[in-house]
Design an enzyme around this catalytic site. Structure first.
Site, mmCIF file in Angstrom:
data_model
loop_
_atom_site.group_PDB
_atom_site.id
_atom_site.type_symbol
_atom_site.label_atom_id
_atom_site.label_comp_id
_atom_site.label_asym_id
_atom_site.label_seq_id
_atom_site.Cartn_x
_atom_site.Cartn_y
_atom_site.Cartn_z
ATOM 1 N N ASP A 58 36.384 39.160 31.679
ATOM 2 C CA ASP A 58 36.148 38.817 33.087
ATOM 3 C C ASP A 58 35.574 39.987 33.872
ATOM 4 O OD1 ASP A 58 37.052 36.287 32.839
ATOM 5 O OD2 ASP A 58 39.010 36.641 33.741
ATOM 6 N N LYS A 80 31.484 37.386 35.982
ATOM 7 C CA LYS A 80 31.101 38.088 37.206
ATOM 8 C C LYS A 80 30.767 37.084 38.309
ATOM 9 C CE LYS A 80 28.577 41.824 39.163
ATOM 10 N NZ LYS A 80 27.379 42.601 39.190
ATOM 11 N N MET A 194 43.548 38.807 46.424
ATOM 12 C CA MET A 194 42.388 38.031 46.886
ATOM 13 C C MET A 194 42.459 37.731 48.381
ATOM 14 S SD MET A 194 42.033 35.358 43.693
ATOM 15 C CE MET A 194 43.767 35.250 43.313
HETATM 16 N N1 SAH Z 1 45.268 38.906 37.044
HETATM 17 C C1 SAH Z 1 45.004 39.966 37.994
HETATM 18 C C2 SAH Z 1 44.688 39.440 39.374
HETATM 19 C C3 SAH Z 1 43.397 38.660 39.452
HETATM 20 S S1 SAH Z 1 43.090 38.042 41.057
HETATM 21 C C4 SAH Z 1 46.197 40.923 38.032
HETATM 22 O O1 SAH Z 1 47.254 40.611 37.451
HETATM 23 O O2 SAH Z 1 46.069 41.991 38.628
HETATM 24 C C5 SAH Z 1 41.933 39.221 41.669
HETATM 25 C C6 SAH Z 1 42.557 40.062 42.744
HETATM 26 O O3 SAH Z 1 43.420 41.035 42.174
HETATM 27 C C7 SAH Z 1 41.569 40.875 43.555
HETATM 28 O O4 SAH Z 1 40.983 40.096 44.576
HETATM 29 C C8 SAH Z 1 42.471 41.936 44.131
HETATM 30 O O5 SAH Z 1 43.217 41.448 45.202
HETATM 31 C C9 SAH Z 1 43.419 42.187 42.967
HETATM 32 N N2 SAH Z 1 43.022 43.327 42.136
HETATM 33 C C10 SAH Z 1 42.671 43.326 40.847
HETATM 34 N N3 SAH Z 1 42.430 44.554 40.386
HETATM 35 C C11 SAH Z 1 42.632 45.384 41.438
HETATM 36 C C12 SAH Z 1 42.550 46.790 41.620
HETATM 37 N N4 SAH Z 1 42.221 47.620 40.609
HETATM 38 N N5 SAH Z 1 42.839 47.293 42.841
HETATM 39 C C13 SAH Z 1 43.201 46.492 43.848
HETATM 40 N N6 SAH Z 1 43.295 45.151 43.743
HETATM 41 C C14 SAH Z 1 43.017 44.604 42.550
#
Ligand code: SAH
Length: 274
Positions: A58, A80, A194
């Site tokens: 992803d 993406k 998000m």
């Molecule tokens: N499965 C992922 C979340 C996916 S949803 C998890 O467990 O982290 C996507 C959201 O995750 C983004 O919009 C943001 O809010 C958050 N996110 C993912 N990676 C991030 C990062 N490195 N720093 C800050 N927020 C992050």
């Protein structure tokens, strides 16, 4: 490593089986890639990546994480959001099922943890329905990465006895469908994934439902990555701070008294060892 940019045209390699021998389906390993820093991968994730011949990944998977994939493996980019090559969720599932049925085992790699706002549950259900075996390897979710790397303890005996993960994503009817009363409880930390597009609504609703406007709140952008930033403020000024500092996704919103500990903890994390 061969990068396949447009997954729609990817076809399974022919198998070596004789024409009449049915090909046993491949196995899928759903792997959480963590928040971005490759050192936050689990050992099990590294083992799965090193052994994989095919990886579907992803957009939130850190570039550095892909270095653990073998040189001669096929890498398919399926997620993406802004790309023309984005596959809708149903097509990703179709592709996985088609490849597995053709005998190819694969790693399905997702940012953070696949079972936390990662649609891993839907993919796992589809695999069960298609009769394809799978394993699940957990990842460090963004909230944990942000807490640890930005100096925000998500729970604390004096400040937060409960911790809630929520999504600020809009529903089809443009509403943020959240249980605001439950989120506005005292002595609680709320982490919103998000939520950058709906930040003003989130802050306003939390205040309307009882949280003081002065409740500490933070934005953690690119948690665990070299570009990490943590902007702290209150529910009242966070939307304006987000604009001022041009905070961009991926970012998390963290709300609760624990955010007030951030500057002190960060000082300790940045202090040089005497
Ligand atoms: N499965 C992922 C979340 C996916 S949803 C998890 O467990 O982290 C996507 C959201 O995750 C983004 O919009 C943001 O809010 C958050 N996110 C993912 N990676 C991030 C990062 N490195 N720093 C800050 N927020 C992050």
């Amino acid at each position: 490593m061969s990068f396949i940019e447009d997954a729609r045209w990817f076809t399974a390699a022919p198998t070596a089986n004789a024409p009449d021998t049915p090909t046993p389906p491949g196995r899928v390993t759903l792997v959480g890639a963590g928040p971005g820093d490759p050192e936050l991968l689990t050992l099990r994730a590294v083992k799965a990546l090193r052994g994989a011949r095919l990886v579907l990944y992803d957009h939130l998977v850190g570039k550095e994480v892909l270095r653990y994939v073998a040189e001669d493996a096929d890498l398919i980019y399926v997620g993406k959001e802004s790309s023309h090559h984005t596959l809708p969720q149903e097509s990703i599932i179709d592709l996985m099922v088609r490849l597995a049925r053709s005998g190819r085992s694969m790693v399905r790699l997702k940012g953070g943890d696949g079972f936390i706002f990662g649609r891993g549950g839907e993919e796992a259900q589809a695999l069960v329905e298609a009769g394809i075996a799978f394993d699940v390897v957990p990842g460090i979710t963004a909230a944990q990465g942000a807490g640890a790397c930005a100096g925000i303890p998500l729970t604390h005996r004096d400040h937060a006895a409960t911790l809630v993960f929520a999504t600020g994503h809009l529903r089809g009817d443009n509403e943020v469908a959240l249980d605001w009363e439950a989120l506005a409880r005292p002595r609680q930390t709320v982490v919103i994934y998000m939520g950058m597009g709906t930040l003003p609504v989130i802050c306003e609703q939390l205040v309307c439902h009882g949280l003081p406007a002065g409740t500490p709140a933070a934005l953690v952008e690119q948690a665990s990555l070299p570009g990490q930033r943590c902007i702290t403020g209150t529910l009242q000024d966070l939307p304006q701070l987000a604009q001022q500092h041009r905070v961009r996704p991926p970012a998390l919103i963290v709300v609760g008294e624990v955010v007030a500990l951030q500057p002190q903890l960060m000082r300790g994390m940045q202090a040089s060892v005497m």
